[in-house]
Write a protein that holds these residues in place. Structure first.
Motif, PDB file in Angstrom:
ATOM      1  N   ASN A 296       0.863  -1.199   0.000  1.00 14.87           N
ATOM      2  CA  ASN A 296       0.000   0.000   0.000  1.00 14.87           C
ATOM      3  C   ASN A 296       0.895   1.243   0.000  1.00 14.87           C
ATOM      4  O   ASN A 296       1.083   1.893   1.011  1.00 14.87           O
ATOM      5  N   LEU A 297       1.423   1.571  -1.167  1.00 15.99           N
ATOM      6  CA  LEU A 297       2.425   2.620  -1.267  1.00 15.99           C
ATOM      7  C   LEU A 297       2.001   3.707  -2.240  1.00 15.99           C
ATOM      8  O   LEU A 297       1.318   3.441  -3.236  1.00 15.99           O
ATOM      9  N   GLU A 298       2.425   4.919  -1.931  1.00 12.88           N
ATOM     10  CA  GLU A 298       2.364   6.008  -2.907  1.00 12.88           C
ATOM     11  C   GLU A 298       3.788   6.521  -3.048  1.00 12.88           C
ATOM     12  O   GLU A 298       4.421   6.894  -2.069  1.00 12.88           O
ATOM     13  N   PHE A 299       4.287   6.509  -4.266  1.00 11.18           N
ATOM     14  CA  PHE A 299       5.672   6.846  -4.514  1.00 11.18           C
ATOM     15  C   PHE A 299       5.830   8.305  -4.911  1.00 11.18           C
ATOM     16  O   PHE A 299       5.013   8.851  -5.670  1.00 11.18           O
ATOM     17  N   VAL A 300       6.898   8.926  -4.435  1.00 11.66           N
ATOM     18  CA  VAL A 300       7.210  10.297  -4.833  1.00 11.66           C
ATOM     19  C   VAL A 300       7.359  10.369  -6.345  1.00 11.66           C
ATOM     20  O   VAL A 300       6.793  11.251  -7.006  1.00 11.66           O
ATOM     21  N   SER A 301       8.127   9.457  -6.914  1.00 15.03           N
ATOM     22  CA  SER A 301       8.396   9.504  -8.354  1.00 15.03           C
ATOM     23  C   SER A 301       7.116   9.353  -9.170  1.00 15.03           C
ATOM     24  O   SER A 301       6.972   9.968 -10.235  1.00 15.03           O
ATOM     25  N   ARG A 302       6.176   8.553  -8.684  1.00 15.45           N
ATOM     26  CA  ARG A 302       4.926   8.371  -9.420  1.00 15.45           C
ATOM     27  C   ARG A 302       4.084   9.651  -9.373  1.00 15.45           C
ATOM     28  O   ARG A 302       3.496  10.061 -10.388  1.00 15.45           O
ATOM     29  N   LEU A 303       4.041  10.311  -8.218  1.00 16.72           N
ATOM     30  CA  LEU A 303       3.318  11.580  -8.133  1.00 16.72           C
ATOM     31  C   LEU A 303       3.914  12.608  -9.082  1.00 16.72           C
ATOM     32  O   LEU A 303       3.185  13.326  -9.783  1.00 16.72           O
ATOM     33  N   LEU A 304       5.242  12.693  -9.105  1.00 12.95           N
ATOM     34  CA  LEU A 304       5.894  13.664  -9.984  1.00 12.95           C
ATOM     35  C   LEU A 304       5.657  13.319 -11.450  1.00 12.95           C
ATOM     36  O   LEU A 304       5.423  14.216 -12.278  1.00 12.95           O
ATOM     37  N   ALA A 305       5.711  12.037 -11.786  1.00 12.40           N
ATOM     38  CA  ALA A 305       5.487  11.614 -13.167  1.00 12.40           C
ATOM     39  C   ALA A 305       4.070  11.929 -13.629  1.00 12.40           C
ATOM     40  O   ALA A 305       3.826  12.168 -14.817  1.00 12.40           O
ATOM     41  N   HIS A 306       3.131  11.963 -12.684  1.00 11.97           N
ATOM     42  CA  HIS A 306       1.726  12.269 -13.016  1.00 11.97           C
ATOM     43  C   HIS A 306       1.433  13.764 -12.942  1.00 11.97           C
ATOM     44  O   HIS A 306       0.264  14.161 -12.977  1.00 11.97           O
ATOM     45  N   GLY A 307       2.474  14.575 -12.812  1.00 12.64           N
ATOM     46  CA  GLY A 307       2.295  16.016 -12.921  1.00 12.64           C
ATOM     47  C   GLY A 307       2.287  16.792 -11.629  1.00 12.64           C
ATOM     48  O   GLY A 307       2.120  18.020 -11.644  1.00 12.64           O
ATOM     49  N   ALA A 308       2.447  16.125 -10.491  1.00 12.43           N
ATOM     50  CA  ALA A 308       2.485  16.860  -9.223  1.00 12.43           C
ATOM     51  C   ALA A 308       3.763  17.698  -9.151  1.00 12.43           C
ATOM     52  O   ALA A 308       4.833  17.249  -9.555  1.00 12.43           O
ATOM     53  N   GLU A 309       3.642  18.904  -8.642  1.00 11.07           N
ATOM     54  CA  GLU A 309       4.816  19.741  -8.424  1.00 11.07           C
ATOM     55  C   GLU A 309       5.551  19.273  -7.176  1.00 11.07           C
ATOM     56  O   GLU A 309       4.919  18.994  -6.147  1.00 11.07           O
ATOM     57  N   PRO A 310       6.881  19.197  -7.229  1.00 11.62           N
ATOM     58  CA  PRO A 310       7.622  18.827  -6.027  1.00 11.62           C
ATOM     59  C   PRO A 310       7.294  19.714  -4.836  1.00 11.62           C
ATOM     60  O   PRO A 310       7.202  19.229  -3.704  1.00 11.62           O
ATOM     61  N   ALA A 311       7.107  21.024  -5.078  1.00 12.79           N
ATOM     62  CA  ALA A 311       6.795  21.938  -3.977  1.00 12.79           C
ATOM     63  C   ALA A 311       5.471  21.582  -3.327  1.00 12.79           C
ATOM     64  O   ALA A 311       5.307  21.700  -2.106  1.00 12.79           O
ATOM     65  N   ALA A 312       4.499  21.132  -4.126  1.00 16.87           N
ATOM     66  CA  ALA A 312       3.203  20.752  -3.572  1.00 16.87           C
ATOM     67  C   ALA A 312       3.314  19.460  -2.763  1.00 16.87           C
ATOM     68  O   ALA A 312       2.692  19.322  -1.703  1.00 16.87           O
ATOM     69  N   VAL A 313       4.107  18.508  -3.254  1.00 16.08           N
ATOM     70  CA  VAL A 313       4.318  17.274  -2.492  1.00 16.08           C
ATOM     71  C   VAL A 313       4.970  17.602  -1.155  1.00 16.08           C
ATOM     72  O   VAL A 313       4.566  17.089  -0.101  1.00 16.08           O
ATOM     73  N   ARG A 314       5.968  18.476  -1.194  1.00 15.99           N
ATOM     74  CA  ARG A 314       6.647  18.851   0.051  1.00 15.99           C
ATOM     75  C   ARG A 314       5.669  19.517   1.010  1.00 15.99           C
ATOM     76  O   ARG A 314       5.651  19.211   2.211  1.00 15.99           O
ATOM     77  N   LEU A 315       4.854  20.433   0.521  1.00 11.98           N
ATOM     78  CA  LEU A 315       3.885  21.111   1.384  1.00 11.98           C
ATOM     79  C   LEU A 315       2.869  20.136   1.960  1.00 11.98           C
ATOM     80  O   LEU A 315       2.445  20.282   3.112  1.00 11.98           O
TER      81      LEU A 315
END
Length: 432
Positions: A296-315
């Motif tokens: 049951n994982l959500e990966f940083v790289s997958r979020l970024l690949a799907h268009g999430a901004e790194p700054a938004a992930v960090r926030l």
């Protein structure tokens, strides 16, 4: 082993406040910096990844937490010496390589590269010493030999074990009872029921070679390291016999940090090995802690690949207190994206409110146990005030929307960048 590139840390006026952290051992907020330290660097060791899969949000939450420690201490005028390991040979990695039919070194190299990329995108300040277990095997062998010479080891069928009796205060880090420790040992890589051990909690130091496994020569026969000794050896070599902070996720309190500290203390006589033990809460998904075994994982790289901004992930990660467990949902990222948009709009407002008060509020929130929700709320209030006075956005000669490098808006951007690690430049890619 090479780390990842560092992002810039813009200068802020004045000096940050003394940092207090929630110490796992005492259960209280305690001063991070030793008042008797003088001018020596703050020595921080954070346990790294076992690179058999991508960086999930639980990992990212941990490394962002200690990135904040690094940032707050630097803002307070302290030099920080930071070391982190990579467990690039271990059972889960070997099992993944066998499952996929590839060399274990290939798996370790690929996933470590991805981790570096994720950390750079999230603007995590890199460690000064980034050390793979494979490259540290000579250090580990040396420490096992020292423990053997000190009478703190014994063998079972060629495997070398550490005797917890050599560490009289064993158990002080986790403050758990014997039955709890035994249960967690069995769940987290230990072998409390193995016959021939002097104590069920005695941890493995050196695993004698098994067929099909990688091994290295040693005075105890060819084999490979146990888990806990690697961090003790790397931390001692790069930071010294006593360090200021040992950190990681709360699932490392026992047995990993308990045992690695015991290894160091049995040799040096210094107790505790770390002045502060600081741990992060677990990030859940679908009702359970994120874990590779459960999937049951959500990966940083997958979020970024799907268009999430790194700054938004960090926030999204910074919206939670570092020591509390919490559950990830897509709404976390949506809310963070909305917050990021408002902050970016606010720093583009001509005549934005003075940001010295914002600087003081963010410094105060982070200094008291890394209270990131309070720090983010302070920026929200400043952004609300700025947007309430909004006129047409200012435009630079370059044609980009934004504000000059001086003024309250520029200070607000530097506060958010330096202390929270979020770059408010529009379209930032996360690398600094």
């Amino acid at each position: 082993m090479q780390s990842w590139p560092a992002c810039p840390l813009p200068a802020l006026p004045g000096t940050g406040r003394p940092l207090r952290l929630l110490d796992t051992v005492t259960g209280r907020l305690e001063p991070a910096v030793d008042p008797a330290a003088g001018g020596r660097p703050f020595r921080m060791y954070v346990c790294g990844i076992t690179p058999y899969d991508a960086t999930h949000l639980g990992h990212a939450f941990t490394y962002l937490t200690f990135d904040l420690v690094n940032r707050v201490l630097r803002d307070g005028g302290h030099e920080v010496r930071y070391a982190q390991n990579v467990t690039d040979v271990d059972d889960p990695l070997l099992e993944r390589a066998e499952r996929d039919g590839v060399d274990w070194r290939q798996v370790a190299s690929r996933e470590t590269d991805l981790f570096r990329s994720d950390m750079a995108a999230l603007r995590v300040l890199p460690p000064d010493a980034y050390v793979g277990v494979v490259e540290a095997i000579p250090l580990i062998i040396e420490m096992v030999a020292e423990l053997a010479a000190a009478g703190a080891t014994y063998q079972v069928d060629g495997d070398v074990y550490f005797s917890v009796a050599a560490a009289p205060d064993f158990g002080y880090v986790s403050r758990l009872g014997q039955e709890q420790m035994r249960r967690l040992s069995a769940e987290r890589g230990g072998d409390p029921d193995r016959r021939g051990k002097k104590d069920p909690l005695d941890p493995l130091l050196w695993r004698v070679r098994r067929p099909g496994e990688p091994s290295w020569p040693s005075p105890f026969g060819p084999g490979r390291p146990g888990w806990h000794i690697e961090c003790a050896a790397i931390a001692r070599h790069h930071l010294g016999d006593v360090i200021d902070l040992q950190g990681g996720g709360s699932d490392l309190v026992f047995p990993h940090h308990e045992c690695s500290s015991a290894h160091a203390e049995a040799l040096t006589g210094h107790n505790p090995f770390a002045r502060r033990y600081v741990h992060t809460g677990m990030v859940g998904l679908d009702g359970h802690k994120m874990s590779k075994s459960r999937g049951n994982l959500e990966f940083v790289s997958r979020l970024l690949a799907h268009g999430a901004e790194p700054a938004a992930v960090r926030l999204a990660l910074l919206a939670h207190r570092h020591h509390e467990d919490w559950e990830w949902t897509p709404a976390e990222l949506s809310a963070a994206g909305h917050r990021l948009g408002r902050w970016r709009a606010a720093v583009a407002v001509p005549g934005a409110p003075d940001a010295m008060g914002l600087l003081a509020e963010v410094r105060a929130a982070l200094a008291e146990g890394l209270d990131t929700p309070a720090a983010l709320a302070a920026v929200d209030r400043w952004a609300d005030a700025a947007l309430a006075t909004a006129g047409p956005p200012a435009t630079h000669a370059s044609g980009t929307t934004g504000t000059p490098d001086t003024g309250p808006d520029a200070l607000a951007r530097r506060v958010v960048d330096t202390l929270l690690g979020v770059d408010l430049a529009v379209g930032e890619l996360g690398g600094g």
